[in-house]
Design a protein around this motif. Sequence first.
Motif, PDB file in Angstrom:
ATOM      1  N   SER A 290      33.649  49.208  38.715  1.00  0.00           N
ATOM      2  CA  SER A 290      35.024  49.048  39.044  1.00  0.00           C
ATOM      3  C   SER A 290      35.262  47.547  38.940  1.00  0.00           C
ATOM      4  CB  SER A 290      35.789  49.580  40.114  1.00  0.00           C
ATOM      5  OG  SER A 290      35.503  51.182  40.196  1.00  0.00           O
ATOM      6  N   LYS A 291      36.228  46.954  38.158  1.00  0.00           N
ATOM      7  CA  LYS A 291      36.736  45.441  38.452  1.00  0.00           C
ATOM      8  C   LYS A 291      38.087  45.515  39.540  1.00  0.00           C
ATOM      9  CE  LYS A 291      36.581  42.549  35.011  1.00  0.00           C
ATOM     10  NZ  LYS A 291      36.497  41.691  33.896  1.00  0.00           N
ATOM     11  N   ILE A 292      37.634  44.839  40.266  1.00  0.00           N
ATOM     12  CA  ILE A 292      38.651  44.793  41.645  1.00  0.00           C
ATOM     13  C   ILE A 292      39.859  43.651  41.080  1.00  0.00           C
ATOM     14  CG2 ILE A 292      39.444  44.228  43.879  1.00  0.00           C
ATOM     15  CD1 ILE A 292      37.484  46.704  43.389  1.00  0.00           C
TER      16      ILE A 292
ATOM     17  N   ASP B  39      29.233  52.377  42.034  1.00  0.00           N
ATOM     18  CA  ASP B  39      28.921  53.644  42.600  1.00  0.00           C
ATOM     19  C   ASP B  39      28.096  54.551  41.800  1.00  0.00           C
ATOM     20  OD1 ASP B  39      30.947  53.690  44.935  1.00  0.00           O
ATOM     21  OD2 ASP B  39      32.326  53.784  43.359  1.00  0.00           O
TER      22      ASP B  39
ATOM     23  N   TYR C 142      33.439  43.351  41.871  1.00  0.00           N
ATOM     24  CA  TYR C 142      33.111  44.518  41.576  1.00  0.00           C
ATOM     25  C   TYR C 142      32.797  45.631  42.520  1.00  0.00           C
ATOM     26  CZ  TYR C 142      33.626  42.178  37.067  1.00  0.00           C
ATOM     27  OH  TYR C 142      33.922  41.370  36.040  1.00  0.00           O
ATOM     28  N   ARG C 143      32.817  46.711  42.118  1.00  0.00           N
ATOM     29  CA  ARG C 143      32.464  47.995  42.886  1.00  0.00           C
ATOM     30  C   ARG C 143      31.719  48.909  41.944  1.00  0.00           C
ATOM     31  NH1 ARG C 143      35.629  52.591  46.439  1.00  0.00           N
ATOM     32  NH2 ARG C 143      33.985  54.181  46.314  1.00  0.00           N
TER      33      ARG C 143
ATOM     34  N   MET D  70      42.227  48.251  40.557  1.00  0.00           N
ATOM     35  CA  MET D  70      41.029  48.206  40.035  1.00  0.00           C
ATOM     36  C   MET D  70      40.853  49.152  38.791  1.00  0.00           C
ATOM     37  SD  MET D  70      38.472  50.357  42.214  1.00  0.00           S
ATOM     38  CE  MET D  70      39.122  51.586  43.403  1.00  0.00           C
ATOM     39  N   VAL D  71      40.125  48.556  37.695  1.00  0.00           N
ATOM     40  CA  VAL D  71      39.830  49.363  36.346  1.00  0.00           C
ATOM     41  C   VAL D  71      38.422  49.921  36.609  1.00  0.00           C
ATOM     42  CG1 VAL D  71      41.491  48.294  35.093  1.00  0.00           C
ATOM     43  CG2 VAL D  71      38.959  47.325  35.224  1.00  0.00           C
ATOM     44  N   THR D  72      38.351  51.051  36.285  1.00  0.00           N
ATOM     45  CA  THR D  72      36.946  51.632  36.464  1.00  0.00           C
ATOM     46  C   THR D  72      36.455  52.261  35.216  1.00  0.00           C
ATOM     47  OG1 THR D  72      37.204  52.381  38.695  1.00  0.00           O
ATOM     48  CG2 THR D  72      35.453  53.416  37.520  1.00  0.00           C
TER      49      THR D  72
ATOM     50  N   GLU E  54      33.277  54.801  33.942  1.00  0.00           N
ATOM     51  CA  GLU E  54      32.267  55.881  34.132  1.00  0.00           C
ATOM     52  C   GLU E  54      31.522  56.178  33.071  1.00  0.00           C
ATOM     53  OE1 GLU E  54      32.242  60.441  36.059  1.00  0.00           O
ATOM     54  OE2 GLU E  54      33.750  59.094  36.894  1.00  0.00           O
TER      55      GLU E  54
ATOM     56  N   GLU F  82      29.595  54.601  38.004  1.00  0.00           N
ATOM     57  CA  GLU F  82      31.011  53.733  37.703  1.00  0.00           C
ATOM     58  C   GLU F  82      30.948  52.266  38.137  1.00  0.00           C
ATOM     59  OE1 GLU F  82      33.981  56.109  39.992  1.00  0.00           O
ATOM     60  OE2 GLU F  82      32.744  57.859  40.342  1.00  0.00           O
TER      61      GLU F  82
ATOM     62  N   ASN G 282      29.894  52.426  46.727  1.00  0.00           N
ATOM     63  CA  ASN G 282      30.903  50.898  47.036  1.00  0.00           C
ATOM     64  C   ASN G 282      29.801  49.876  47.252  1.00  0.00           C
ATOM     65  OD1 ASN G 282      32.963  49.637  47.341  1.00  0.00           O
ATOM     66  ND2 ASN G 282      33.075  50.211  49.647  1.00  0.00           N
TER      67      ASN G 282
END
Length: 118
Positions: A97-99, A31, A28-29, A109-111, A113, A95, A8
């Motif tokens: 991710s766009k929030i 990981d 964005y997130r 969100m879309v992620t 990986e 990963e 995160n």
Amino acid sequence: MGIIRVTNINVYAYHGCLVEESKIGSEYRVDVAVKADLQPSAVSDNLQETVDYVHVNRIVKEEMAIRSALLEHVAKRILDRIFKEIVIAEEATVEVSKINPPIGGNVEMVTIEMTQKR
């Protein structure tokens, strides 16, 4: 073998294919999980013999600051730097991710990986 996870990582960046995304940006997130032999550092208690999560966080923030049209491109750059700069890394998963993506619907969100092995 062990895994170091940095979970995160929150970043504000300007990725995307739309012109608006390059101007207003988005949250964005990120990981990251890095597999490596952690036995030497477990014995020695030496930071130089492990995956330094401060270093991983810095790589993510620096690469997220470089605009890309696709999240896949950002993830690949992060993976490439991990393997270039962290010599004990044997495998890594990133990963991104766009929030609240602008896709015309109520989507959290879309992620994407990606995993890479040495």
